[in-house]
Design a protein around this motif. Structure first.
Motif, PDB file in Angstrom:
ATOM      1  N   TYR A  88       0.980  -1.157   0.102  1.00 54.05           N
ATOM      2  CA  TYR A  88       0.039  -0.025  -0.031  1.00 54.05           C
ATOM      3  C   TYR A  88       0.840   1.346  -0.062  1.00 54.05           C
ATOM      4  CZ  TYR A  88      -4.795  -2.095   0.183  1.00 54.05           C
ATOM      5  OH  TYR A  88      -5.915  -2.510  -0.280  1.00 54.05           O
ATOM      6  N   ILE A  91       1.547   1.831  -3.562  1.00 57.09           N
ATOM      7  CA  ILE A  91       0.426   2.261  -4.191  1.00 57.09           C
ATOM      8  C   ILE A  91       0.078   3.649  -3.886  1.00 57.09           C
ATOM      9  CG2 ILE A  91      -2.263   1.743  -4.439  1.00 57.09           C
ATOM     10  CD1 ILE A  91      -1.994  -1.096  -4.042  1.00 57.09           C
ATOM     11  N   MET A  92       0.243   4.102  -2.736  1.00 53.75           N
ATOM     12  CA  MET A  92       0.076   5.486  -2.448  1.00 53.75           C
ATOM     13  C   MET A  92       1.030   6.322  -3.296  1.00 53.75           C
ATOM     14  SD  MET A  92      -2.672   5.444  -0.674  1.00 53.75           S
ATOM     15  CE  MET A  92      -3.532   4.349  -0.387  1.00 53.75           C
ATOM     16  N   LEU A 144       2.414   5.437  -6.013  1.00 52.03           N
ATOM     17  CA  LEU A 144       2.035   5.696  -7.479  1.00 52.03           C
ATOM     18  C   LEU A 144       0.854   6.270  -7.812  1.00 52.03           C
ATOM     19  CD1 LEU A 144       2.201   1.928  -8.647  1.00 52.03           C
ATOM     20  CD2 LEU A 144       3.480   3.788  -9.600  1.00 52.03           C
TER      21      LEU A 144
END
Ligand code: HEM
Lengths: 471, 265
Positions: free
Chosen positions: A430, A433-434, A436
């Motif tokens: 995560y 992901i954050m 990105l």
């Protein structure tokens, strides 16, 4: 700074031995052996370039990608078990740290070497992304049933997810991506920060997700109403004891109202000529299907057969029922009767029309699944939770998902199957992901960074030269 | 508002759009004519948008569940992007082709009307559903627009009349489209974690969406490294769009997709 010298201390001996590989005899040998034929291009000014002389470009990069894939296929063929399985904690963490250390080592001591420059450059990036795409394409084209016996499966192509080919593709991609991220981490200006959000973010997602599979656990739990269960089973039906217990108090399915449809009595399929979907049944509603007008006189969401019709009932297995009047448009035909989709205890009822067609009620579609459970842990007080699709509660590092139920009993199921998932690497993924997400916003904000004037045709109408794959 | 009303709204928008496009191609140009053009295109987009909103309200759920419903959004966004690009950069041909694509997608929906259904299976009832689909289809529309630019570019290149502004337009569209694709992919991953227990399962739909993403990633890097190259990146865009179409429509027909959870109902 301290960290830096510490790293230098650790890496010094490593460095000397690695030096041999990177600029040693093997490499020189390769350089002498493979001679490129030179470009067939028209331009006479272009110099004939030996293959494997730096800077490496597409030819070398794609050859490296191909060799890696080939190596992956070979390893796959000559190892006993199909594919590999990522080791669990702490081995996967050590593997990850070693990889990061190696990249840092290469960056610090060989950052200026041709080899590292190539690995952190665009041709290597493009060839590694291509290799990764190739692996993903196979995964998306061939059924991934893991069957064995064929040549494809020997090469790992029927279980790409955990095949050596994808391992090789990932190592190549992560090496390239990791080195360019390190190179662009200094100086840390706005441009490089945007760059890092995307590149380091993607690195973290891919590395974290891959290593994390070693610790990912996805188990099932069968809960029968009233029983307290503290174990779960995997795909091979092996049981695992859990640090908590769950008792199912009740399982519910909320349903959309059923629909009415006209079906062909012989085939059982929906009658031809009905377009635009079937109407829901609501009390007092009127609608047309084919040449029939249908009026819903009475609708009971939960009913039991009584005499010729149905009465309201809350018994287990009470299906919905509706009293309807059907009249053909020309008025020649008219019926009144009860429709019901039935249940595991009650037969369906329908109205037979004149031309071999049947007016019937469809099974209601589920709107919500819900398990009311009580959760017991060693330390804390028991607590009540509701488990629904899209709303999994967390217990002791596990997340509990509504997975299935006894479909033969439908709404009256006494069984609720949970999927329980533990993924300790999730915070790592995560984080990536954050990054990105922020990186995508950065791109949206800046676009390509082209100024307005450049877009104007009048400033830019020189035809361009130089087309093709190589510079 | 139901699917059965689509022919009326779809055809009305199409007529408005076609008239608008005809007007910009007519020789000469007065103020009144320009105003008229803007009015026609905007009204066309508004009519289409009105249908979408009304359909949403009537169904009581976001109309994004079926392939046909996603085609509606695509047609809407594409006309919108074409118009914005025209206002910003005055590309008549680009507007015309975007409108043409919108018409094609509307036509498909006219020929194959959708089964409308108010029901939404529990897995789709998530706060991530709408952002995920909207962002994706908007990205698809931008990349579809980039493909139009690429085709134009290849055409001009063939006749040796290529202009650099073509590359700039396609780069801008790809960068924006790619950012939206990234958002869609990540929203999907976060949603999957909530709904299905894991953020990534290599489901065929996921896999193809990922390959699409990688294909545009290749374009971005190739362009960055070879700013003067033209033909290769334009062909890359063409191939990437084919992969995109497979991810969007084709997955349903692939052998690998027999057990996909994402196949549109
Ligand atoms: C989220 C995915 C990615 C995005 C959005 C992205 C975007 C970009 C952009 C916009 C640039 C050029 C602009 C600049 O230099 O600041 C760039 C350069 C580059 N990218 Fe990526 N990229 C991604 C993934 C990758 C991957 C997977 C690799 C390698 C395997 C890679 C390797 C490179 C390299 C080597 C450069 C050249 C940088 C330099 O020479 O300084 N990128 N990328």
């Amino acid at each position: 700074m301290f960290l830096f010298s510490l790293l230098k201390c650790i890496f010094k001996p490593l460095k000397n031995s690695l030096h041999w590989i990177i600029s040693g005899p093997i490499y020189k040998h390769l350089q002498d052996q493979i001679v490129m034929a030179g470009k067939k291009k028209n331009s006479s000014s272009e110099v004939v370039r030996k293959m494997w002389t730096h800077p490496w470009r597409y030819r070398e990069s794609f050859l490296v990608a191909f060799l890696l894939m080939f190596a992956g296929v070979l390893i796959e063929m000559f190892t006993a078990s199909p594919g590999i399985s990522v080791p669990g904690f702490p081995a996967n963490m050590f593997a990850g740290m070693t990889f990061i250390a190696t990249l840092a080592f290469l960056h610090i001591f060989y950052g200026k070497s041709n080899f590292v420059k190539w690995l952190s450059g665009v041709p290597a990036a493009i060839s590694s992304i291509t290799l990764f795409s190739f692996a993903a394409l196979i995964l998306g084209l061939l059924p991934q049933n893991g069957e064995s016996g064929s040549l494809l499966s020997a090469a790992g192509f029927t279980h790409v997810k955990n095949s050596w080919v994808i391992v090789m593709a990932q190592i190549y991609l992560l090496t390239s991506l990791g080195l360019v991220s390190l190179r662009r981490s200094t100086p840390l200006n706005t441009k490089n920060a945007g760059f890092l959000l995307n590149h380091a973010g993607l690195w973290i997602v891919i590395a974290g997700a891959s290593l994390g599979t070693g610790d990912l656990q996805r188990l099932k739990m069968d809960l029968h109403a009233g029983e307290t269960i503290w174990y779960a089973y995997d795909n091979q039906k092996r049981n695992y004891e859990l640090p908590f217990a769950v008792r199912l108090d009740s399982f519910h399915i909320d349903q959309y109202p059923p629909k009415a449809g006209i079906f062909d009595g012989r085939t059982g399929r929906i009658a031809e000529g009905i377009s635009g979907g079937l109407p829901h049944i609501y009390e007092g509603d009127m609608f047309t299907l084919l040449d029939y007008r249908i009026t819903v006189e009475e609708f009971l969401p939960s009913a039991w057969p009584a005499g010729d019709g149905f009465t309201k009932s809350d018994e287990t297995g009470s299906p919905p029922a509706a009293r309807v009047t059907v009249t053909s448009q020309n008025g020649r035909e008219s019926h009144t009767g009860w429709l019901s989709c039935g249940s595991f205890l009650v037969n369906p009822s329908y109205i037979i029309l004149d031309n071999g067609m049947v007016l019937a009620m469809t099974e209601p579609r589920p709107e919500r699944y819900r398990s009311d459970v009580r959760i017991y842990t060693k330390e804390k007080e028991p607590r009540d939770e509701v488990i629904e699709v899209n709303a999994p509660p967390r217990v002791e590092g596990w997340r509990l998902y509504q997975y299935s139920y006894d479909t033969s009993r439908g709404r009256w199921s006494e069984l609720s199957v949970l999927e329980i998932v533990r993924d300790p690497w999730l915070p790592v993924v995560y984080t990536g992901i954050m990054m990105l997400l922020a990186g995508a916003l950065y791109i949206l904000w800046l676009g390509r960074g082209i100024k307005k004037e450049e877009l104007d045709d009048n400033n830019m109408n020189r035809p361009l030269s130089g087309r093709g794959f190589e510079d | 508002m139901e699917w059965t009303n689509f022919p009326f709204f779809g055809i009305l928008s199409s007529i408005l759009w076609i008239s608008g496009v005809i007007i910009i191609w007519l020789p000469g140009g007065g103020r009144i004519r320009k105003t008229f053009f803007h009015l026609l295109i905007i009204t066309g987009i508004a009519v289409f948008g009105f249908f979408l909103v009304a359909l949403w309200i009537n169904l009581g759920r976001a109309p994004m569940r079926t392939l046909g419903e996603t085609r509606l959004w695509y047609a809407f966004f594409l006309s919108f992007i074409g118009y914005i690009a025209y206002v910003r950069w005055r590309y008549k041909w680009f507007l015309s082709y975007s409108i043409l694509m919108s018409l094609v997608f509307s036509l498909i929906n006219l020929i194959y009307p959708e089964n409308f259904s108010k029901t939404l299976v529990p897995a789709l009832q998530s706060p991530w559903f709408v952002p995920h689909v909207i962002v994706y289809i908007f990205g698809y529309a931008l990349l579809g627009a980039a493909t139009i630019v690429a085709l134009k570019g290849l055409y001009l290149d063939y006749f040796h009349t290529f202009r650099k502004s073509i590359m700039n337009l396609s780069d801008n569209l790809v960068y924006l489209g790619f950012a939206f694709l990234t958002l869609g992919l990540l929203f999907g991953a976060i949603w999957a974690k909530e709904a299905w227990g894991h953020y990534w399962t290599w489901d065929p739909k996921e896999t193809w969406a990922f390959v699409t993403w990688l294909a545009y990633l290749l374009y971005i890097h190739y362009r960055h490294f070879h700013p003067a190259k033209v033909r290769t990146p334009l062909w890359m865009l063409g191939c990437a769009f084919i992969i995109l179409l497979v991810a969007w429509f084709g997955v349903n027909y692939l052998p690998a997709a027999s057990d996909s959870i994402h196949v549109y109902s």
